[in-house]
Design a protein around this motif. Structure first.
Motif, mmCIF file in Angstrom:
data_model
loop_
_atom_site.group_PDB
_atom_site.id
_atom_site.type_symbol
_atom_site.label_atom_id
_atom_site.label_comp_id
_atom_site.label_asym_id
_atom_site.label_seq_id
_atom_site.Cartn_x
_atom_site.Cartn_y
_atom_site.Cartn_z
ATOM 1 N N ASN A 278 0.838 -1.190 0.000
ATOM 2 C CA ASN A 278 0.000 0.000 0.000
ATOM 3 C C ASN A 278 0.878 1.248 0.000
ATOM 4 N N ILE A 279 0.627 2.159 -0.910
ATOM 5 C CA ILE A 279 1.363 3.425 -0.974
ATOM 6 C C ILE A 279 0.371 4.573 -0.791
ATOM 7 N N SER A 280 0.648 5.414 0.207
ATOM 8 C CA SER A 280 -0.212 6.566 0.497
ATOM 9 C C SER A 280 0.580 7.850 0.312
ATOM 10 N N LYS A 281 -0.044 8.814 -0.318
ATOM 11 C CA LYS A 281 0.596 10.116 -0.498
ATOM 12 C C LYS A 281 0.497 10.923 0.798
ATOM 13 N N PRO A 282 1.366 11.950 0.968
ATOM 14 C CA PRO A 282 1.357 12.744 2.197
ATOM 15 C C PRO A 282 -0.035 13.282 2.522
ATOM 16 N N GLY A 283 -0.432 13.173 3.801
ATOM 17 C CA GLY A 283 -1.714 13.685 4.270
ATOM 18 C C GLY A 283 -2.888 12.756 4.057
ATOM 19 N N ILE A 284 -2.681 11.645 3.374
ATOM 20 C CA ILE A 284 -3.774 10.739 3.038
ATOM 21 C C ILE A 284 -4.045 9.753 4.180
ATOM 22 N N VAL A 300 5.375 -0.737 7.941
ATOM 23 C CA VAL A 300 5.807 0.439 7.190
ATOM 24 C C VAL A 300 7.282 0.293 6.872
ATOM 25 N N VAL A 301 7.612 0.345 5.577
ATOM 26 C CA VAL A 301 9.010 0.167 5.161
ATOM 27 C C VAL A 301 9.627 1.473 4.655
ATOM 28 N N SER A 302 8.796 2.483 4.418
ATOM 29 C CA SER A 302 9.317 3.778 3.975
ATOM 30 C C SER A 302 8.304 4.856 4.314
ATOM 31 N N GLY A 303 8.808 6.004 4.772
ATOM 32 C CA GLY A 303 7.924 7.096 5.133
ATOM 33 C C GLY A 303 7.551 7.050 6.602
ATOM 34 N N GLU A 304 6.595 7.933 6.977
ATOM 35 C CA GLU A 304 6.170 8.039 8.367
ATOM 36 C C GLU A 304 4.660 7.955 8.449
ATOM 37 N N GLY A 305 4.175 7.035 9.309
ATOM 38 C CA GLY A 305 2.737 6.828 9.384
ATOM 39 C C GLY A 305 2.213 6.824 10.801
ATOM 40 N N ILE A 340 -4.732 4.172 8.664
ATOM 41 C CA ILE A 340 -3.312 4.511 8.608
ATOM 42 C C ILE A 340 -3.196 5.847 7.890
ATOM 43 N N VAL A 341 -2.488 6.785 8.521
ATOM 44 C CA VAL A 341 -2.378 8.156 8.020
ATOM 45 C C VAL A 341 -0.924 8.429 7.657
ATOM 46 N N ASN A 342 -0.699 8.994 6.483
ATOM 47 C CA ASN A 342 0.642 9.436 6.107
ATOM 48 C C ASN A 342 0.878 10.797 6.742
ATOM 49 N N VAL A 343 1.700 10.830 7.794
ATOM 50 C CA VAL A 343 1.981 12.084 8.498
ATOM 51 C C VAL A 343 3.350 12.634 8.115
ATOM 52 N N GLY A 344 3.969 12.040 7.098
ATOM 53 C CA GLY A 344 5.270 12.508 6.657
ATOM 54 C C GLY A 344 5.177 13.360 5.407
ATOM 55 N N GLU A 345 6.336 13.647 4.827
ATOM 56 C CA GLU A 345 6.383 14.510 3.640
ATOM 57 C C GLU A 345 6.676 13.724 2.373
ATOM 58 N N THR A 346 6.845 12.413 2.503
ATOM 59 C CA THR A 346 7.092 11.557 1.337
ATOM 60 C C THR A 346 6.043 10.452 1.311
#
Length: 371
Positions: A278-284, A300-305, A340-346
């Motif tokens: 699953n790939i989520s864009k920032p803020g999603i 989670v293997v990349s980014g911040e969630g 699950i929320v993308n709280v990062g910038e990537t």
């Protein structure tokens, strides 16, 4: 370390044996193939202290070559060992066909008898293996085994011929054969009267073999992983993959893409669930649903969630902050709505396992906001 002579060293069995002997640290290997001379073979018989006699003829242009390749070379080899007063143990790869009255079987039987007589005359230890149909990596299609032929053709979209579909095959896997040969090298062959045998073998009907190999090809579309808990299936699947064309190692997956990111199924199993990416864009935010029985693991293997939970009968919200710099698995219990929320910038990349493959007729998924 023993000094080992291997005839037929570039053949299917020989190549696998040489590779494993090198893995185990054997350095003095005398490799004899069709391109070597008899003079070279004589030099090898002066130095060796164990012989793997694997050279032979399976599919000659002329039937006379059976006896020449399977009896004649054996005779030359034993004469040279006797000439050089070398009583090294000799292991020969014969065939279950030696029990049959056909040109190939007769030539294998003649080679066996030659070796047994040599043992009586010299007192040399000999190991005669009547091998069944062998399969595994580096086997040759249209030569070694029907498994190799089927794997080669199926991997290249060539129709296979299944003649006499109910024929029962006895198969041995090359790694099991090599493991047994090394036991013989170390003085512990598996014996059955005068003969030696590979203790692990399998029986399968020809039509079932064809169906199983065809299912491996289809697995790229269905995403279903074969039942690798079954030993024969595991070994056949490894063999099939070894026959993939060099330009066909990879295959595409169906990506479900929208403005939030993407969701892609990777693997399915009938009894161990499925894996997706699953790939989520920032803020999603994704999810906001719960399950009765279905359960998941998020990694989670990349980014911040931020993974959020709420028991559907309670108001308390539980939060887990995760990121790709510190890999940790988060279990998703039943009865909890979650997101699950993308709280990062990537992009946030999450590997998701669920305990059952998706069934559109019974999704067991109910949308409720975590809030």
């Amino acid at each position: 370390m023993k000094k080992i002579l291997i005839t037929g060293a570039s053949g299917f069995v020989g190549k696998n044996l040489v590779a494993e002997l090198k893995n185990q640290g054997y350095e003095e290997l005398f490799l004899y193939n069709r391109n070597n001379s008899i003079d070279e073979l004589e030099e090898f018989t002066k130095k060796c202290n164990f012989v793997f006699h694997l050279a032979g003829v399976n599919r000659p242009n002329d039937e006379a070559e059976f006896m020449e390749g399977n009896f004649g070379l054996t005779s030359i080899l034993l004469d040279l060992l006797k000439k050089n007063e070398n009583k090294s143990p000799v292991l020969i790869s014969s065939s279950i066909q030696a029990e049959k009255n056909n040109p190939y079987g007769k030539s294998k039987k003649a080679g066996e008898e030659l070796l047994f007589n040599y043992s009586k005359d010299t007192g040399t230890e000999v190991h005669v293996y009547r091998l069944p149909n062998l399969f595994g990596k580096w086997s040759k299609p249209n030569y070694n085994t029907v498994v190799a032929t089927y794997c080669y053709n199926i991997a290249r979209n060539v129709e296979i011929q299944v003649n006499n579909p109910e024929t029962n095959l006895t198969l041995s896997y090359i790694d099991d054969v090599i493991e047994e040969f090394i036991r013989a090298l170390n003085g512990s062959p598996t014996k059955s009267n005068d003969y030696c045998l590979v203790p692990v073998s399998y029986s399968i009907q020809l039509n079932n073999l064809a169906e199983k190999l065809l299912s491996f090809k289809e697995s790229r579309n269905s995403l279903y992983v074969p039942n690798l808990g079954d030993a024969l299936t595991k070994k056949l699947y490894s063999t099939y993959l070894s026959f993939l064309p060099k330009d066909n190692f990879s295959y595409d997956l169906k990506m479900n893409v929208d403005n939030r990111g993407s969701f892609t199924e990777f693997l399915r199993t009938p009894d161990r669930g499925q894996v997706s990416v699953n790939i989520s864009k920032p803020g999603i935010t994704k999810g906001n649903h719960w399950h009765h029985t279905k359960n998941e693991k998020f990694l989670v293997v990349s980014g911040e969630g931020l993974i959020r939970f709420r028991n559907i009968d309670e108001e308390e919200i539980i939060e887990y902050r995760v990121n790709g710099d510190k890999l940790e698995v988060v279990d998703i219990p039943t009865g909890y709505t979650h997101s699950i929320v993308n709280v990062g910038e990537t992009d946030l990349v999450t590997v998701m396992w669920v305990n059952e493959s998706f069934n559109s007729e019974k999704p067991d998924t109910y949308f409720v906001e975590v809030e």
